[in-house]
Design a protein around this motif. Structure first.
Motif, PDB file in Angstrom:
ATOM      1  N   ARG A   1       0.857  -1.185   0.000  1.00  0.00           N
ATOM      2  CA  ARG A   1       0.000   0.000   0.000  1.00  0.00           C
ATOM      3  C   ARG A   1       0.889   1.228   0.000  1.00  0.00           C
ATOM      4  O   ARG A   1       1.912   1.260   0.684  1.00  0.00           O
ATOM      5  CB  ARG A   1      -0.892   0.023   1.237  1.00  0.00           C
ATOM      6  CG  ARG A   1      -1.934  -1.042   1.206  1.00  0.00           C
ATOM      7  CD  ARG A   1      -2.890  -0.871   2.340  1.00  0.00           C
ATOM      8  NE  ARG A   1      -3.892  -1.927   2.271  1.00  0.00           N
ATOM      9  CZ  ARG A   1      -4.997  -1.948   2.986  1.00  0.00           C
ATOM     10  NH1 ARG A   1      -5.229  -0.981   3.841  1.00  0.00           N
ATOM     11  NH2 ARG A   1      -5.852  -2.920   2.858  1.00  0.00           N
ATOM     12  N   SER A   2       0.490   2.224  -0.765  1.00  0.00           N
ATOM     13  CA  SER A   2       1.282   3.451  -0.812  1.00  0.00           C
ATOM     14  C   SER A   2       0.739   4.433   0.213  1.00  0.00           C
ATOM     15  O   SER A   2      -0.460   4.489   0.478  1.00  0.00           O
ATOM     16  CB  SER A   2       1.226   4.063  -2.206  1.00  0.00           C
ATOM     17  OG  SER A   2      -0.098   4.333  -2.556  1.00  0.00           O
ATOM     18  N   ARG A   3       1.615   5.198   0.797  1.00  0.00           N
ATOM     19  CA  ARG A   3       1.229   6.177   1.813  1.00  0.00           C
ATOM     20  C   ARG A   3       1.917   7.497   1.537  1.00  0.00           C
ATOM     21  O   ARG A   3       2.982   7.546   0.946  1.00  0.00           O
ATOM     22  CB  ARG A   3       1.643   5.717   3.201  1.00  0.00           C
ATOM     23  CG  ARG A   3       0.927   4.503   3.666  1.00  0.00           C
ATOM     24  CD  ARG A   3       1.297   4.201   5.079  1.00  0.00           C
ATOM     25  NE  ARG A   3       0.719   2.908   5.438  1.00  0.00           N
ATOM     26  CZ  ARG A   3       0.786   2.389   6.621  1.00  0.00           C
ATOM     27  NH1 ARG A   3       1.421   3.013   7.578  1.00  0.00           N
ATOM     28  NH2 ARG A   3       0.239   1.227   6.873  1.00  0.00           N
ATOM     29  N   SER A   4       1.311   8.538   2.023  1.00  0.00           N
ATOM     30  CA  SER A   4       1.914   9.856   1.973  1.00  0.00           C
ATOM     31  C   SER A   4       2.202  10.290   3.403  1.00  0.00           C
ATOM     32  O   SER A   4       1.362  10.141   4.293  1.00  0.00           O
ATOM     33  CB  SER A   4       0.971  10.871   1.330  1.00  0.00           C
ATOM     34  OG  SER A   4       0.696  10.503   0.007  1.00  0.00           O
ATOM     35  N   THR A   5       3.388  10.784   3.628  1.00  0.00           N
ATOM     36  CA  THR A   5       3.715  11.288   4.955  1.00  0.00           C
ATOM     37  C   THR A   5       3.985  12.776   4.859  1.00  0.00           C
ATOM     38  O   THR A   5       4.570  13.251   3.880  1.00  0.00           O
ATOM     39  CB  THR A   5       4.953  10.589   5.536  1.00  0.00           C
ATOM     40  OG1 THR A   5       6.045  10.763   4.639  1.00  0.00           O
ATOM     41  CG2 THR A   5       4.691   9.109   5.741  1.00  0.00           C
ATOM     42  N   TYR A   6       3.549  13.482   5.834  1.00  0.00           N
ATOM     43  CA  TYR A   6       3.727  14.927   5.879  1.00  0.00           C
ATOM     44  C   TYR A   6       4.476  15.310   7.133  1.00  0.00           C
ATOM     45  O   TYR A   6       4.243  14.742   8.206  1.00  0.00           O
ATOM     46  CB  TYR A   6       2.361  15.641   5.873  1.00  0.00           C
ATOM     47  CG  TYR A   6       1.558  15.319   4.642  1.00  0.00           C
ATOM     48  CD1 TYR A   6       1.798  15.974   3.445  1.00  0.00           C
ATOM     49  CD2 TYR A   6       0.546  14.371   4.669  1.00  0.00           C
ATOM     50  CE1 TYR A   6       1.066  15.685   2.313  1.00  0.00           C
ATOM     51  CE2 TYR A   6      -0.202  14.068   3.549  1.00  0.00           C
ATOM     52  CZ  TYR A   6       0.059  14.741   2.372  1.00  0.00           C
ATOM     53  OH  TYR A   6      -0.661  14.452   1.260  1.00  0.00           O
ATOM     54  N   GLU A   7       5.371  16.258   7.009  1.00  0.00           N
ATOM     55  CA  GLU A   7       6.097  16.752   8.165  1.00  0.00           C
ATOM     56  C   GLU A   7       5.638  18.173   8.443  1.00  0.00           C
ATOM     57  O   GLU A   7       5.592  19.006   7.551  1.00  0.00           O
ATOM     58  CB  GLU A   7       7.602  16.741   7.894  1.00  0.00           C
ATOM     59  CG  GLU A   7       8.176  15.354   7.761  1.00  0.00           C
ATOM     60  CD  GLU A   7       9.677  15.388   7.535  1.00  0.00           C
ATOM     61  OE1 GLU A   7      10.286  16.449   7.742  1.00  0.00           O
ATOM     62  OE2 GLU A   7      10.209  14.357   7.138  1.00  0.00           O
ATOM     63  N   MET A   8       5.318  18.417   9.688  1.00  0.00           N
ATOM     64  CA  MET A   8       4.883  19.761  10.087  1.00  0.00           C
ATOM     65  C   MET A   8       6.098  20.552  10.542  1.00  0.00           C
ATOM     66  O   MET A   8       6.885  20.066  11.350  1.00  0.00           O
ATOM     67  CB  MET A   8       3.876  19.661  11.235  1.00  0.00           C
ATOM     68  CG  MET A   8       2.607  18.943  10.881  1.00  0.00           C
ATOM     69  SD  MET A   8       1.570  19.866   9.765  1.00  0.00           S
ATOM     70  CE  MET A   8       1.039  21.180  10.830  1.00  0.00           C
ATOM     71  N   LYS A   9       6.250  21.748  10.032  1.00  0.00           N
ATOM     72  CA  LYS A   9       7.341  22.620  10.469  1.00  0.00           C
ATOM     73  C   LYS A   9       6.796  23.521  11.565  1.00  0.00           C
ATOM     74  O   LYS A   9       5.696  24.052  11.478  1.00  0.00           O
ATOM     75  CB  LYS A   9       7.852  23.469   9.314  1.00  0.00           C
ATOM     76  CG  LYS A   9       8.564  22.666   8.269  1.00  0.00           C
ATOM     77  CD  LYS A   9       9.153  23.572   7.234  1.00  0.00           C
ATOM     78  CE  LYS A   9       9.907  22.768   6.187  1.00  0.00           C
ATOM     79  NZ  LYS A   9      10.478  23.643   5.166  1.00  0.00           N
ATOM     80  N   GLU A  10       7.603  23.667  12.590  1.00  0.00           N
ATOM     81  CA  GLU A  10       7.183  24.528  13.691  1.00  0.00           C
ATOM     82  C   GLU A  10       7.471  25.981  13.330  1.00  0.00           C
ATOM     83  O   GLU A  10       8.501  26.312  12.787  1.00  0.00           O
ATOM     84  CB  GLU A  10       7.934  24.161  14.969  1.00  0.00           C
ATOM     85  CG  GLU A  10       7.586  22.789  15.485  1.00  0.00           C
ATOM     86  CD  GLU A  10       8.299  22.506  16.782  1.00  0.00           C
ATOM     87  OE1 GLU A  10       8.657  23.454  17.501  1.00  0.00           O
ATOM     88  OE2 GLU A  10       8.461  21.319  17.073  1.00  0.00           O
ATOM     89  N   SER A  11       6.501  26.845  13.604  1.00  0.00           N
ATOM     90  CA  SER A  11       6.735  28.276  13.350  1.00  0.00           C
ATOM     91  C   SER A  11       7.537  28.897  14.487  1.00  0.00           C
ATOM     92  O   SER A  11       7.437  28.490  15.623  1.00  0.00           O
ATOM     93  CB  SER A  11       5.442  29.041  13.234  1.00  0.00           C
ATOM     94  OG  SER A  11       4.343  28.276  13.221  1.00  0.00           O
ATOM     95  N   GLU A  12       8.329  29.817  14.108  1.00  0.00           N
ATOM     96  CA  GLU A  12       9.191  30.454  15.124  1.00  0.00           C
ATOM     97  C   GLU A  12       8.588  31.712  15.643  1.00  0.00           C
ATOM     98  O   GLU A  12       7.895  32.430  15.102  1.00  0.00           O
ATOM     99  CB  GLU A  12      10.553  30.730  14.519  1.00  0.00           C
ATOM    100  CG  GLU A  12      11.204  29.433  14.089  1.00  0.00           C
ATOM    101  CD  GLU A  12      12.538  29.690  13.451  1.00  0.00           C
ATOM    102  OE1 GLU A  12      13.529  29.638  14.204  1.00  0.00           O
ATOM    103  OE2 GLU A  12      12.585  29.948  12.258  1.00  0.00           O
TER     104      GLU A  12
END
Length: 91
Positions: A80-91
């Protein structure tokens, strides 16, 4: 659509269940793919100067994306294919 040109897929529904092949073309607006050596249909040709005999030829037709699944050549099974997302923290 997560399946791209050049990926290996296995058919999970339809007349070619269990067969595997390489994706030749993708049609993202229709959610369909053309797989090498699968889903052959007959195209009837009218007599013409290029083809004086006429007749019919076998051609690969498109398969809906929901009827195929990515195939891992390394692990020898479908994945199964998946998409992963990374959240960037705002400064």
């Amino acid at each position: 659509m997560k399946i791209k040109q050049g990926d290996y897929v296995q058919v999970i529904a339809g007349k070619d269940v269990g067969k595997r092949g390489k994706v030749l073309r993708t049609f993202s607006h229709k959610d369909k793919v053309v797989v090498e050596g699968l889903n052959y249909v007959h195209k009837h040709l009218k007599k013409s100067q290029q083809n004086p005999q006429g007749g019919r030829i076998e051609k690969e037709a498109a398969i809906h994306v929901s009827n195929v699944m990515l195939y891992s050549v390394h692990y020898q099974k479908t994945t199964r294919s998946r998409s992963t997302y990374e959240m960037k923290e705002s400064e």
